[in-house]
Design an enzyme around this catalytic site. Structure first.
Site, PDB file in Angstrom:
ATOM      1  CD  GLU A  53      -4.977   6.548   2.160  1.00 49.82           C
ATOM      2  OE1 GLU A  53      -4.392   5.489   1.890  1.00 49.82           O
ATOM      3  OE2 GLU A  53      -4.441   7.450   2.799  1.00 49.82           O
ATOM      4  CG  HIS A  68       0.253   6.362  -0.479  1.00 53.59           C
ATOM      5  ND1 HIS A  68      -0.868   6.979  -1.010  1.00 53.59           N
ATOM      6  CD2 HIS A  68      -0.164   5.754   0.662  1.00 53.59           C
ATOM      7  CE1 HIS A  68      -1.907   6.746  -0.210  1.00 53.59           C
ATOM      8  NE2 HIS A  68      -1.510   6.000   0.798  1.00 53.59           N
ATOM      9  CG  HIS A 107      -1.707   1.232   1.395  1.00 48.67           C
ATOM     10  ND1 HIS A 107      -2.939   1.442   0.809  1.00 48.67           N
ATOM     11  CD2 HIS A 107      -1.414   2.373   2.071  1.00 48.67           C
ATOM     12  CE1 HIS A 107      -3.364   2.659   1.135  1.00 48.67           C
ATOM     13  NE2 HIS A 107      -2.465   3.243   1.897  1.00 48.67           N
ATOM     14  CD  GLU A 108       2.356   3.832   3.598  1.00 47.27           C
ATOM     15  OE1 GLU A 108       2.842   4.856   3.096  1.00 47.27           O
ATOM     16  OE2 GLU A 108       1.270   3.838   4.191  1.00 47.27           O
TER      17      GLU A 108
HETATM   18 ZN   LIG Z   1      -2.448   5.245   2.617  1.00 51.11          ZN
END
Ligand SMILES: [Zn+2]
Length: 281
Positions: free
Chosen positions: A191, A136, A132-133
């Site tokens: 997100e 980003h 997930h990171e």
């Molecule tokens: Zn996030």
């Protein structure tokens, strides 16, 4: 500084297993080599990259990094094997031996996982966080957030006081930068985009993408167990990651549809040794 990173995937919560020897995550920047003047109005991409680099270098220097032969480092290396780059940005992984529970990724591809997070998360859950990171980073959310934090905190006063040129960063300005980064939030769209990217990233790199859903399940469980929902601070931390149920559903359905088997999701054997060995050098 007692604050913990809240901008990232995992929020901090009560520390379950602190030891006196264990340092707190060190965030506040010191003055010194870091100080420099920049023109905020013309802050280039390269400037931002330099600041990111400087920031992560400082973090690595001021937090206890587990050496390569430390069980935490060995475990992280094992579970991230094959994750070498994202969109051409080379990835590097380190464990901070700190009591705070968190993980983050910087725009330069530096991924930092806190030992206390590794104590409570399985490999799959950690991979979910990391994936997930990295999402980003791939979507430049990390870089944009850093740039915004720079301009709204550390460089803000300098610009107004010196005719377009930011003054050298003071200790308090650097502290403000850290605070601004802590409080940065991503939109719901960012997100879910990071979730989707993380999913594909793991899949592409031969990891079971169930990891994303499993990490959300763990977050939800932690949230419920700790009863932190009543705590406004906890709520604030989670506000950047809303709708856990929906995201669990989306990610697990996707994994099922893609034919992946839900992993057993147990703590690995080396998680015990890592804890026993502590962060010793
Ligand atoms: Zn996030």
């Amino acid at each position: 500084m007692k604050k913990v990173l809240s901008t990232m995937f995992v929020a901090a919560f009560c520390l379950l297993n602190t030891t006196p020897a264990m340092a707190q995550f060190n965030l506040k920047k010191a003055v010194g080599g870091a100080a420099k003047a920049v023109k905020a109005a013309t802050l280039t991409d390269a400037d931002v990259q330099n600041y990111v680099k400087e920031y992560i270098d400082w973090m690595d220097k001021h937090n206890q990094v587990c050496p390569d032969d430390n069980p935490y480092a060995i475990r992280l290396k094992r579970l991230t094997s094959g994750l070498t780059n994202v969109e051409g940005i080379p990835l590097n992984f380190k464990v901070y031996y700190v009591i705070d529970v968190n993980a983050f990724a910087c725009a330069d591809g530096s991924v930092r996982v806190f030992s206390s997070l590794m104590d409570i998360m399985t490999d799959e859950e950690l991979l979910g966080v990391i994936g997930h990171e990295i999402g980003h980073v791939a979507h430049k959310d990390s870089k944009n957030a850093f740039r915004t934090a720079l301009l709204t905190s550390a460089l803000k006063d300098g610009v107004s006081s010196t005719n377009g040129k930011a003054a050298a960063l003071s200790d308090s300005q650097l502290g403000d930068l850290g605070e601004a980064l802590l409080n940065a939030t991503y939109s719901q769209q960012q997100e879910s985009n990071a979730d989707a990217y993380g999913y594909e990233f793991l899949k592409k790199n031969n990891k079971n993408p169930w990891a994303i859903a499993l990490s959300f399940e763990k977050l939800k469980k932690l949230e419920e167990d700790a009863g932190y929902k009543k705590d406004s601070k906890w709520k604030r931390m989670f506000s950047s990651h809303p709708d856990l149920d929906k995201r669990i559903k989306t990610m697990s359905e996707r994994a099922q549809k893609d034919g992946f088997t839900r992993p057993e999701n147990k703590m690995p054997a080396d998680a015990a040794t890592q804890k026993a060995a502590k962060g010793k050098k």
